[in-house]
Scaffold this active site. Structure first.
Site, mmCIF file in Angstrom:
data_model
loop_
_atom_site.group_PDB
_atom_site.id
_atom_site.type_symbol
_atom_site.label_atom_id
_atom_site.label_comp_id
_atom_site.label_asym_id
_atom_site.label_seq_id
_atom_site.Cartn_x
_atom_site.Cartn_y
_atom_site.Cartn_z
ATOM 1 N N ASN A 1 -12.007 -12.272 4.850
ATOM 2 C CA ASN A 1 -12.586 -10.950 4.617
ATOM 3 C C ASN A 1 -13.650 -11.116 3.535
ATOM 4 O OD1 ASN A 1 -13.111 -8.284 4.153
ATOM 5 N ND2 ASN A 1 -10.981 -7.691 3.746
ATOM 6 N N HIS B 1 -12.936 1.716 8.776
ATOM 7 C CA HIS B 1 -11.495 1.533 8.519
ATOM 8 C C HIS B 1 -10.708 1.419 9.829
ATOM 9 C CE1 HIS B 1 -11.897 3.776 4.410
ATOM 10 N NE2 HIS B 1 -11.957 2.462 4.216
ATOM 11 N N ARG C 1 -18.195 7.914 -3.605
ATOM 12 C CA ARG C 1 -19.095 8.413 -2.550
ATOM 13 C C ARG C 1 -18.928 9.920 -2.375
ATOM 14 N NH1 ARG C 1 -17.022 4.137 1.766
ATOM 15 N NH2 ARG C 1 -16.721 2.531 0.189
ATOM 16 N N ASN D 1 -10.119 3.674 -2.337
ATOM 17 C CA ASN D 1 -11.377 3.975 -3.011
ATOM 18 C C ASN D 1 -12.374 4.528 -1.999
ATOM 19 O OD1 ASN D 1 -12.862 4.045 -5.303
ATOM 20 N ND2 ASN D 1 -12.435 1.906 -5.800
ATOM 21 N N GLY D 2 -12.419 3.874 -0.840
ATOM 22 C CA GLY D 2 -13.080 4.442 0.331
ATOM 23 C C GLY D 2 -11.973 5.146 1.105
ATOM 24 N N ARG E 1 -12.920 -10.590 9.468
ATOM 25 C CA ARG E 1 -13.130 -9.141 9.465
ATOM 26 C C ARG E 1 -14.627 -8.878 9.335
ATOM 27 N NH1 ARG E 1 -12.519 -4.874 4.794
ATOM 28 N NH2 ARG E 1 -12.920 -3.033 6.025
ATOM 29 N N GLY F 1 -2.843 6.599 -0.698
ATOM 30 C CA GLY F 1 -1.901 7.096 0.316
ATOM 31 C C GLY F 1 -0.531 6.457 0.173
ATOM 32 N N GLU F 2 -0.511 5.198 -0.228
ATOM 33 C CA GLU F 2 0.769 4.482 -0.364
ATOM 34 C C GLU F 2 1.436 4.749 -1.704
ATOM 35 O OE1 GLU F 2 -0.010 0.280 0.396
ATOM 36 O OE2 GLU F 2 -1.233 0.843 2.108
ATOM 37 N N ASN F 3 0.625 5.038 -2.732
ATOM 38 C CA ASN F 3 1.168 5.043 -4.099
ATOM 39 C C ASN F 3 1.124 6.350 -4.869
ATOM 40 O OD1 ASN F 3 1.752 2.146 -4.262
ATOM 41 N ND2 ASN F 3 -0.453 1.929 -4.047
ATOM 42 N N LYS G 1 -11.747 -12.908 0.509
ATOM 43 C CA LYS G 1 -10.284 -12.848 0.540
ATOM 44 C C LYS G 1 -9.828 -13.572 1.796
ATOM 45 C CE LYS G 1 -10.032 -8.338 -1.632
ATOM 46 N NZ LYS G 1 -10.100 -6.937 -1.275
ATOM 47 N N LEU H 1 -6.348 6.437 2.518
ATOM 48 C CA LEU H 1 -6.854 6.988 1.262
ATOM 49 C C LEU H 1 -6.884 5.897 0.199
ATOM 50 C CD1 LEU H 1 -4.813 10.358 1.291
ATOM 51 C CD2 LEU H 1 -7.012 9.856 2.396
ATOM 52 N N PHE I 1 -8.042 6.899 -9.151
ATOM 53 C CA PHE I 1 -7.207 8.101 -9.114
ATOM 54 C C PHE I 1 -6.081 8.075 -10.147
ATOM 55 C CE2 PHE I 1 -9.474 8.703 -5.213
ATOM 56 C CZ PHE I 1 -9.516 10.077 -5.041
ATOM 57 N N GLU J 1 -4.587 -4.993 6.951
ATOM 58 C CA GLU J 1 -5.766 -5.242 7.787
ATOM 59 C C GLU J 1 -5.843 -6.711 8.201
ATOM 60 O OE1 GLU J 1 -7.738 -3.072 4.692
ATOM 61 O OE2 GLU J 1 -9.032 -2.119 6.170
HETATM 62 P P1 ADP Z 1 -10.209 -0.083 -1.572
HETATM 63 O O1 ADP Z 1 -9.592 -1.151 -0.686
HETATM 64 O O2 ADP Z 1 -10.989 0.955 -0.826
HETATM 65 O O3 ADP Z 1 -10.886 -0.596 -2.794
HETATM 66 P P2 ADP Z 1 -7.449 0.598 -2.211
HETATM 67 O O4 ADP Z 1 -6.830 0.875 -0.896
HETATM 68 O O5 ADP Z 1 -7.071 -0.646 -2.911
HETATM 69 O O6 ADP Z 1 -9.016 0.780 -2.141
HETATM 70 O O7 ADP Z 1 -7.111 1.845 -3.156
HETATM 71 C C1 ADP Z 1 -7.624 1.958 -4.444
HETATM 72 C C2 ADP Z 1 -7.372 3.366 -4.951
HETATM 73 O O8 ADP Z 1 -5.960 3.660 -4.899
HETATM 74 C C3 ADP Z 1 -7.813 3.511 -6.399
HETATM 75 O O9 ADP Z 1 -8.556 4.699 -6.592
HETATM 76 C C4 ADP Z 1 -6.505 3.595 -7.130
HETATM 77 O O10 ADP Z 1 -6.581 4.360 -8.245
HETATM 78 C C5 ADP Z 1 -5.586 4.262 -6.128
HETATM 79 N N1 ADP Z 1 -4.198 3.997 -6.505
HETATM 80 C C6 ADP Z 1 -3.541 2.835 -6.463
HETATM 81 N N2 ADP Z 1 -2.273 2.995 -6.947
HETATM 82 C C7 ADP Z 1 -2.164 4.299 -7.329
HETATM 83 C C8 ADP Z 1 -1.121 5.106 -7.917
HETATM 84 N N3 ADP Z 1 0.053 4.600 -8.220
HETATM 85 N N4 ADP Z 1 -1.388 6.411 -8.150
HETATM 86 C C9 ADP Z 1 -2.591 6.940 -7.861
HETATM 87 N N5 ADP Z 1 -3.598 6.238 -7.298
HETATM 88 C C10 ADP Z 1 -3.401 4.942 -7.043
#
Ligand code: ADP
Length: 404
Positions: free
Chosen positions: A7, A180, A241, A211-212, A91, A333-335, A14, A209, A284, A384
């Site tokens: 990637n 995505h 964005r 950064n993008g 990718r 979305g996960e965290n 990566k 959900l 976030f 991914e």
């Molecule tokens: P990308 O691959 O688009 O860079 P990720 O899927 O790694 O993004 O997600 C990054 C985003 O998820 C960041 O804005 C980060 O703050 C948010 N994030 C990660 N863990 C948490 C958490 N525990 N609570 C809130 N936001 C989180």
């Protein structure tokens, strides 16, 4: 069968090496700051120790060489020889309208990826470099390109066309591509497996959900609409964005702030989103923390983001004519239980009700966070790289079918 997945970002690489029989990750690596004298190289070898170093890594070529060499050296010994690698999956962000699925790399495929660089300069260029470097390093190993846009090639015409003169679509290919796709596809497949229901019968809304960020409406395993568009700038408010804004704002800002085309593009991609709204951060975690402390602008940023996701969920329930499951994935979305609970607030009229205990439980991994009486609301960590490996394996079985 062992598949290496790459990637390539503009200054990062990566990789993950999969054993496809067990689905296990044998090794994973991240090289950051490529082009810098002190690039950061980190390799993790499963069941063995981690390896980190800083080194001068001036190109993707060099980065790959370093990672591939490490896979077989005595210290790490993940592979006894490079001949154990059966295929490499890459990718690639933009497949335009050419690639409707993964493709076995040949001259034609490389030419097509190169032509698409103008649509995704930050992504397709590095991906092509990665492909060429792997061809040099592993000359007898099949290379497969897996595209982020391919999953959305099933969008119907009325969803992918913009309301501008049709000739612009014909001349410049201005249309919604969506992004995505690898992630939306992966979590939709996992959702159907976890629910024990055929994907063909499901109406799903997947929320990637990070950064993008993007939302996707999936009917019978096919993407029928998604929030990102011609570029990954459209749709939800994101980390930096702007997402959906009135296009007239762009000309207005350019005039008021004396911005050039490049400057305004940079501004909309890097200075807006929750960073611009909050004035605090694009992360976030920072925004949630400041919102708890009472920062008005952090609260506003969260409110706008949550409103946007809800707006898309509502629209997509409409076009899907119902919903069977709602899925959250990627960093936020996960965290973030807070964001998930706010998005799902007042969705009981759709049969979606989050269970506060399950949602706030400190757990990782795949899980259902809705009440027993609700349609499933799920958290499915995206993978991914594994999806790229699965698609690569699939192409090796049927290479001819792969280049649409
Ligand atoms: P990308 O691959 O688009 O860079 P990720 O899927 O790694 O993004 O997600 C990054 C985003 O998820 C960041 O804005 C980060 O703050 C948010 N994030 C990660 N863990 C948490 C958490 N525990 N609570 C809130 N936001 C989180």
């Amino acid at each position: 069968m062992k598949i290496l997945v790459t990637n390539c970002g503009s200054s990062s690489l990566k990789c993950k090496l999969f054993d496809m029989e067990s689905g296990k990750v044998l090794a994973k690596s991240v090289v950051n700051k490529i082009g810098n004298k002190a690039a950061e190289v980190k390799l993790i070898f499963w069941e063995k120790e981690e390896f980190s170093e800083t080194a001068a890594v001036e190109s993707h070529d060099k980065a790959l060489k370093l990672v591939i060499k490490r896979l077989t050296d005595k210290e790490c010994s993940v592979l006894s020889s490079l001949e154990e690698i059966d295929a490499v999956g890459h990718r690639v962000v933009h497949g335009g309208t050419i690639f409707k699925g993964p493709a076995l790399v040949n001259k034609r495929v490389k030419r097509a990826i190169e032509k698409l660089i103008k649509l995704a300069p930050l992504h397709n260029g590095p991906a092509l470099k990665g492909i060429k470097a792997c061809e040099k390093l592993l000359p007898d190993v099949p290379q497969v390109a897996v595209f982020d846009t391919a999953f959305h090639q099933t969008l119907p015409r009325h969803a992918y066309l913009y309301s501008i003169p049709y000739e612009f679509y014909e001349k410049y290919k201005i249309r919604k591509f969506g992004f995505h796709g690898i992630s939306h596809k992966y979590v939709s497949i996992r959702a159907s497996e976890l629910l024990g229901k055929p994907l063909k019968k499901l109406k799903l809304i997947t929320c990637h959900l990070g950064n993008g960020a993007s939302v996707c409406a999936i009917k019978g395993g096919k993407s029928i609409d998604t929030s990102m568009g011609f570029t990954p700038l459209e749709g939800l408010t994101m980390g930096t964005r702007c997402g959906d804004i009135d296009p007239a704002i762009v000309a207005f800002i350019m005039e008021k702030e004396q911005m050039t085309v490049d400057e305004v593009g940079d501004f909309l991609n890097r200075k807006c989103g929750v960073l611009g709204l909050s004035g605090i951060s694009n992360d976030f975690r920072d925004i949630e923390r400041e919102a708890f402390k009472g920062s008005k602008r952090a609260v506003i940023a969260l409110e706008v983001f949550i409103y946007d996701v809800k707006r898309y969920i509502g629209a997509y329930v409409g076009i899907l004519n119902g919903i069977d499951a709602l899925i959250f994935t990627a960093g936020l979305g996960e965290n973030s239980p807070l964001v998930r609970s706010q998005i799902c607030k007042n969705l009981s009229y759709l049969g979606l009700e989050i269970d506060p205990h399950k949602n706030f439980e400190l757990r990782e991994g795949e899980r259902i966070i809705s009440k027993e009486s609700s349609k499933p609301i799920m958290v499915i960590p995206t993978d991914e790289e594994y999806m790229v490996a699965l698609d690569t394996k699939q192409v090796l079985k049927q290479p001819v079918r792969s280049f649409a």
